[in-house]
Scaffold this active site. Structure first.
Site, PDB file in Angstrom:
ATOM      1  N   GLY A  50      -4.802  -3.419   1.044  1.00  0.00           N
ATOM      2  CA  GLY A  50      -4.615  -3.493  -0.396  1.00  0.00           C
ATOM      3  C   GLY A  50      -3.128  -3.457  -0.680  1.00  0.00           C
ATOM      4  O   GLY A  50      -2.332  -3.059   0.183  1.00  0.00           O
ATOM      5  N   GLN A  55       4.723  -2.361  -5.409  1.00  0.00           N
ATOM      6  CA  GLN A  55       5.172  -2.222  -4.019  1.00  0.00           C
ATOM      7  C   GLN A  55       6.097  -3.358  -3.595  1.00  0.00           C
ATOM      8  O   GLN A  55       6.816  -3.226  -2.603  1.00  0.00           O
ATOM      9  CB  GLN A  55       3.963  -2.155  -3.070  1.00  0.00           C
ATOM     10  CG  GLN A  55       3.176  -0.857  -3.244  1.00  0.00           C
ATOM     11  CD  GLN A  55       2.049  -0.780  -2.247  1.00  0.00           C
ATOM     12  OE1 GLN A  55       0.990  -1.348  -2.447  1.00  0.00           O
ATOM     13  NE2 GLN A  55       2.280  -0.085  -1.139  1.00  0.00           N
ATOM     14  N   CYS A 103      -0.304   4.036   3.596  1.00  0.00           N
ATOM     15  CA  CYS A 103       0.263   3.225   2.524  1.00  0.00           C
ATOM     16  C   CYS A 103       1.444   2.439   3.080  1.00  0.00           C
ATOM     17  O   CYS A 103       2.238   2.998   3.850  1.00  0.00           O
ATOM     18  CB  CYS A 103       0.719   4.144   1.390  1.00  0.00           C
ATOM     19  SG  CYS A 103       1.425   3.268  -0.008  1.00  0.00           S
ATOM     20  N   LEU A 104       1.540   1.188   2.691  1.00  0.00           N
ATOM     21  CA  LEU A 104       2.660   0.368   3.164  1.00  0.00           C
ATOM     22  C   LEU A 104       3.996   0.940   2.688  1.00  0.00           C
ATOM     23  O   LEU A 104       5.031   0.668   3.285  1.00  0.00           O
ATOM     24  CB  LEU A 104       2.511  -1.075   2.674  1.00  0.00           C
ATOM     25  CG  LEU A 104       1.207  -1.780   3.088  1.00  0.00           C
ATOM     26  CD1 LEU A 104       1.193  -3.206   2.576  1.00  0.00           C
ATOM     27  CD2 LEU A 104       1.020  -1.735   4.589  1.00  0.00           C
ATOM     28  N   HIS A 145      -6.675   3.959  -4.846  1.00  0.00           N
ATOM     29  CA  HIS A 145      -5.317   4.066  -4.283  1.00  0.00           C
ATOM     30  C   HIS A 145      -4.383   3.061  -4.968  1.00  0.00           C
ATOM     31  O   HIS A 145      -3.256   3.407  -5.348  1.00  0.00           O
ATOM     32  CB  HIS A 145      -5.401   3.810  -2.768  1.00  0.00           C
ATOM     33  CG  HIS A 145      -4.085   3.809  -2.048  1.00  0.00           C
ATOM     34  ND1 HIS A 145      -3.753   4.739  -1.093  1.00  0.00           N
ATOM     35  CD2 HIS A 145      -3.014   2.964  -2.140  1.00  0.00           C
ATOM     36  CE1 HIS A 145      -2.531   4.483  -0.638  1.00  0.00           C
ATOM     37  NE2 HIS A 145      -2.064   3.398  -1.248  1.00  0.00           N
ATOM     38  N   GLU A 146      -4.869   1.821  -5.137  1.00  0.00           N
ATOM     39  CA  GLU A 146      -4.004   0.776  -5.716  1.00  0.00           C
ATOM     40  C   GLU A 146      -3.778   1.014  -7.214  1.00  0.00           C
ATOM     41  O   GLU A 146      -2.668   0.810  -7.707  1.00  0.00           O
ATOM     42  CB  GLU A 146      -4.593  -0.619  -5.465  1.00  0.00           C
ATOM     43  CG  GLU A 146      -4.799  -0.994  -3.999  1.00  0.00           C
ATOM     44  CD  GLU A 146      -3.587  -0.768  -3.112  1.00  0.00           C
ATOM     45  OE1 GLU A 146      -2.449  -0.792  -3.610  1.00  0.00           O
ATOM     46  OE2 GLU A 146      -3.782  -0.546  -1.899  1.00  0.00           O
ATOM     47  N   HIS A 149      -1.066   3.363  -7.780  1.00  0.00           N
ATOM     48  CA  HIS A 149       0.276   2.771  -7.705  1.00  0.00           C
ATOM     49  C   HIS A 149       0.718   2.267  -9.085  1.00  0.00           C
ATOM     50  O   HIS A 149       1.897   2.337  -9.432  1.00  0.00           O
ATOM     51  CB  HIS A 149       0.298   1.590  -6.728  1.00  0.00           C
ATOM     52  CG  HIS A 149       0.499   1.971  -5.295  1.00  0.00           C
ATOM     53  ND1 HIS A 149       1.604   2.658  -4.856  1.00  0.00           N
ATOM     54  CD2 HIS A 149      -0.259   1.741  -4.191  1.00  0.00           C
ATOM     55  CE1 HIS A 149       1.510   2.844  -3.538  1.00  0.00           C
ATOM     56  NE2 HIS A 149       0.383   2.298  -3.111  1.00  0.00           N
TER      57      HIS A 149
HETATM   58 ZN    ZN Z   1      -0.279   2.335  -1.179  1.00  0.00          ZN
END
Ligand code: ZN
Length: 159
Positions: A50, A55, A103-104, A145-146, A149
């Site tokens: 995701g 991000q 998480c990226l 989670h997204e 963000h």
């Molecule tokens: Zn993330």
């Protein structure tokens, strides 16, 4: 070839902001399509399941949810990638489940996060069609989670 963009890392301000809703005039636009293409390419390159627009340094309410088994999440269920514009979580089950997240934007950490097991989500497609869907388990976790963000929240704040 899509552009792969650098991913914002924890402690960068962009990740703490409340992202702005996509306007009607942006739906179906070249710019929005290019944004999503770059998000998708970057997510795939990083083995993410995701990604959220902040991000890649764009503070807009756009996420991609793309559960599939990969090196980072070998047990993830396979689903088609879904682009969600202006997603809203309408309902969350009282029942929560603990599960591992990464998480990226936080590449050096993983942790157990409690998330609602079942959620109902409303979002727009890139063409502006409104969709309501129920998710459970891992895909529900990714959506939560997204969407976090988009509200400036990282999973490490929920551990
Ligand atoms: Zn993330």
């Amino acid at each position: 070839m899509s552009t792969i963009l650098p991913v914002a890392q924890r402690s960068e301000t962009i990740l703490t902001l409340t992202a702005v809703a996509v306007a009607k005039s942006e739906l179906n636009s070249e710019w929005l399509n290019q944004l999503v293409e770059a998000m998708y390419a970057t997510m795939m390159q990083c083995n993410g399941v995701g990604i959220a627009a902040p991000q890649i340094y764009v503070s807009k309410r756009v996420v991609i949810v793309a559960s599939r088994p990969n090196l980072r999440y070998p047990d993830a269920p396979e689903m088609e990638a879904i682009v969600m514009v202006n997603p809203e979580i309408l309902e969350r089950s009282k029942a929560t489940v603990l599960g591992e997240e990464g998480c990226l934007s936080v590449p050096d950490e993983r942790g157990q996060v409690a998330r609602a097991e079942i959620i109902k989500v409303r979002y727009l497609t890139l063409q502006g069609e409104q969709i309501e869907t129920v998710y459970n388990g891992f895909p529900a976790r990714i959506v939560q989670h997204e969407v976090d963000h988009l509200d400036g929240i990282l999973f490490i704040q929920r551990i």
